[in-house]
Design a protein around this motif. Structure first.
Motif, PDB file in Angstrom:
ATOM      1  N   VAL A  48      24.070  -2.169  10.592  1.00  0.00           N
ATOM      2  CA  VAL A  48      25.058  -2.856   9.751  1.00  0.00           C
ATOM      3  C   VAL A  48      24.689  -2.702   8.282  1.00  0.00           C
ATOM      4  N   CYS A  49      23.408  -2.843   7.965  1.00  0.00           N
ATOM      5  CA  CYS A  49      22.947  -2.785   6.579  1.00  0.00           C
ATOM      6  C   CYS A  49      23.047  -1.377   5.983  1.00  0.00           C
ATOM      7  N   GLN A  50      23.164  -0.371   6.820  1.00  0.00           N
ATOM      8  CA  GLN A  50      23.274   0.996   6.320  1.00  0.00           C
ATOM      9  C   GLN A  50      24.722   1.460   6.169  1.00  0.00           C
ATOM     10  N   ASP A  51      25.647   0.620   6.558  1.00  0.00           N
ATOM     11  CA  ASP A  51      27.071   0.965   6.448  1.00  0.00           C
ATOM     12  C   ASP A  51      27.486   0.920   4.979  1.00  0.00           C
ATOM     13  N   PRO A  52      28.070   1.982   4.436  1.00  0.00           N
ATOM     14  CA  PRO A  52      28.500   1.975   3.027  1.00  0.00           C
ATOM     15  C   PRO A  52      29.427   0.819   2.665  1.00  0.00           C
ATOM     16  N   ASP A  53      30.210   0.341   3.648  1.00  0.00           N
ATOM     17  CA  ASP A  53      31.097  -0.787   3.368  1.00  0.00           C
ATOM     18  C   ASP A  53      30.324  -2.042   2.988  1.00  0.00           C
ATOM     19  N   MET A  54      29.074  -2.139   3.455  1.00  0.00           N
ATOM     20  CA  MET A  54      28.240  -3.285   3.107  1.00  0.00           C
ATOM     21  C   MET A  54      27.925  -3.326   1.624  1.00  0.00           C
ATOM     22  N   TRP A  55      28.043  -2.181   0.961  1.00  0.00           N
ATOM     23  CA  TRP A  55      27.568  -2.066  -0.415  1.00  0.00           C
ATOM     24  C   TRP A  55      28.690  -1.859  -1.418  1.00  0.00           C
ATOM     25  N   ARG A  56      29.896  -2.292  -1.036  1.00  0.00           N
ATOM     26  CA  ARG A  56      30.986  -2.302  -2.010  1.00  0.00           C
ATOM     27  C   ARG A  56      30.733  -3.365  -3.087  1.00  0.00           C
ATOM     28  N   SER A  57      29.941  -4.360  -2.715  1.00  0.00           N
ATOM     29  CA  SER A  57      29.534  -5.397  -3.659  1.00  0.00           C
ATOM     30  C   SER A  57      28.012  -5.532  -3.608  1.00  0.00           C
ATOM     31  N   ILE A  58      27.370  -5.461  -4.764  1.00  0.00           N
ATOM     32  CA  ILE A  58      25.913  -5.564  -4.844  1.00  0.00           C
ATOM     33  C   ILE A  58      25.559  -6.761  -5.722  1.00  0.00           C
ATOM     34  N   ASP A  59      24.869  -7.718  -5.116  1.00  0.00           N
ATOM     35  CA  ASP A  59      24.493  -8.943  -5.824  1.00  0.00           C
ATOM     36  C   ASP A  59      22.982  -8.934  -6.033  1.00  0.00           C
ATOM     37  N   MET A  60      22.563  -8.652  -7.271  1.00  0.00           N
ATOM     38  CA  MET A  60      21.133  -8.589  -7.587  1.00  0.00           C
ATOM     39  C   MET A  60      20.669  -9.817  -8.361  1.00  0.00           C
ATOM     40  N   ARG A  61      21.326 -10.954  -8.122  1.00  0.00           N
ATOM     41  CA  ARG A  61      20.803 -12.194  -8.683  1.00  0.00           C
ATOM     42  C   ARG A  61      19.451 -12.477  -8.057  1.00  0.00           C
ATOM     43  N   ASN A  62      18.549 -13.037  -8.831  1.00  0.00           N
ATOM     44  CA  ASN A  62      17.190 -13.231  -8.337  1.00  0.00           C
ATOM     45  C   ASN A  62      16.534 -14.398  -9.058  1.00  0.00           C
ATOM     46  N   LYS A  63      15.361 -14.769  -8.583  1.00  0.00           N
ATOM     47  CA  LYS A  63      14.638 -15.912  -9.141  1.00  0.00           C
ATOM     48  C   LYS A  63      13.507 -15.480 -10.057  1.00  0.00           C
ATOM     49  N   VAL A  64      13.646 -14.313 -10.636  1.00  0.00           N
ATOM     50  CA  VAL A  64      12.626 -13.829 -11.563  1.00  0.00           C
ATOM     51  C   VAL A  64      12.538 -14.767 -12.758  1.00  0.00           C
ATOM     52  N   ASN A  65      11.323 -15.161 -13.093  1.00  0.00           N
ATOM     53  CA  ASN A  65      11.079 -15.900 -14.330  1.00  0.00           C
ATOM     54  C   ASN A  65      10.746 -14.883 -15.408  1.00  0.00           C
TER      55      ASN A  65
END
Length: 309
Positions: A48-65
């Motif tokens: 499922v994670c390798q399906d290109p449809d999974m990556w139409r939206s990429i959310d790189m929000r993170n908790k980096v200080n």
């Protein structure tokens, strides 16, 4: 009675979920959790994670200080990997607390169908880098910049390059100091973004003149957020005009509870009269945060693991 070997072969119920439901659940996790956790659970989830449809939206929000870099993962390498998995289908990406000109160019060269780009605390992305990237985003409809400083010239080029832009956010920290004015951003928006429906200028230094220019140049505006824009006075009939034209209008002193980011004002003090001159370029007034840049690591080659050595 079920033998121990039979029990070992029982498929967990969460693996048998339809792929589209599993994908919906994964989207709520975010890109980092998908690449470091979800795809490692089983072969079904990895598929499922390798399906290109999974990556139409990429959310790189993170908790980096941003004050305590480096981070556990190489976020830039991870982002490139996610972009490649989209196979050009990416339409929406959110990058927070990291990002460089090289990364933005990488995205633009592979994802020309992008509709929405959000950059938060991306101090390593320059005006030049953003300009080069948006030339490859002719379909871009949303550009949201939080604490990612750009100048008025860049705004002009963005407007001319992205003719379908309908939502623009250019947000900074507001200043307690009064009469700190600059209409360059407002004029660049008014003259180059005529199709805007939604505009947020949190903490901007525009004046009534800049606001009037926006109303004149962006006739289709439906929402306008001017919170912490303390140099707007709404003199004459400007307040009435805004109320008649704009369905969703936020005023400079409106509450910031729903803003989503730290809305504390900069307690900036100076006796330099130059700071009061109307027309001062925004790039000359960036906050002290410019001394702190993200610690993301550039890399054009990635592996399945993203830990920083």
């Amino acid at each position: 009675m079920t033998s121990s070997s039979d029990a070992d072969e029982v498929t967990p119920p969460w693996v048998e979920l339809p792929r589209e439901i599993t994908a919906t659940i994964f989207h709520k996790l975010g890109t980092i959790e998908i690449l470091t956790t979800a795809q490692e659970v089983c072969t079904t989830w990895r598929s499922v994670c390798q399906d290109p449809d999974m990556w139409r939206s990429i959310d790189m929000r993170n908790k980096v200080n941003i004050w305590e870099m480096p981070y556990e993962y190489d976020l830039e390498k991870m982002c490139r990997h996610a972009v490649d998995r989209s196979e050009g289908q990416l339409i929406d990406i959110n990058i927070e607390n990291f990002g460089t000109d090289d990364l933005l160019l990488y995205i633009s060269q592979r994802c020309g169908r992008l509709r929405s780009l959000q950059l938060v605390f991306c101090y390593d992305i320059t005006d030049e880098g953003l300009v080069e990237a948006v030339k490859n985003f002719p379909l871009l409809e949303e550009l949201h910049l939080y604490y990612t400083p750009i100048d008025a010239t860049t705004i002009e080029i963005v407007g001319r390059s992205c003719l379908q832009l309908k939502s623009f956010k250019l947000n900074h920290r507001g200043y307690k100091i009064p009469h700190l004015v600059c209409d360059l951003d407002a004029l660049a928006i008014a003259e180059n973004m005529p199709e805007l429906r939604h505009l947020q200028l949190f903490g901007n230094k525009l004046t009534d003149d800049g606001l009037q220019a926006i109303l004149d140049g962006c006739p289709n505006l439906e929402s306008l957020d001017l919170r912490q824009c303390f140099s707007v006075d709404f003199e004459g009939n400007l307040r009435t005009l805004c109320a008649e034209r704009i369905k969703d209008l936020r005023f400079p002193n409106d509450r910031t509870d729903d803003y989503g980011f730290d809305a504390e004002l900069n307690d900036y003090e100076t006796s330099d009269d130059d700071y009061y001159i109307s027309g001062l370029s925004d790039i000359e007034m960036v906050s002290d945060y410019d001394d702190f840049s993200g610690a993301s690591l550039s890399s054009y080659e990635y592996e399945e693991e993203f830990f920083v050595d």
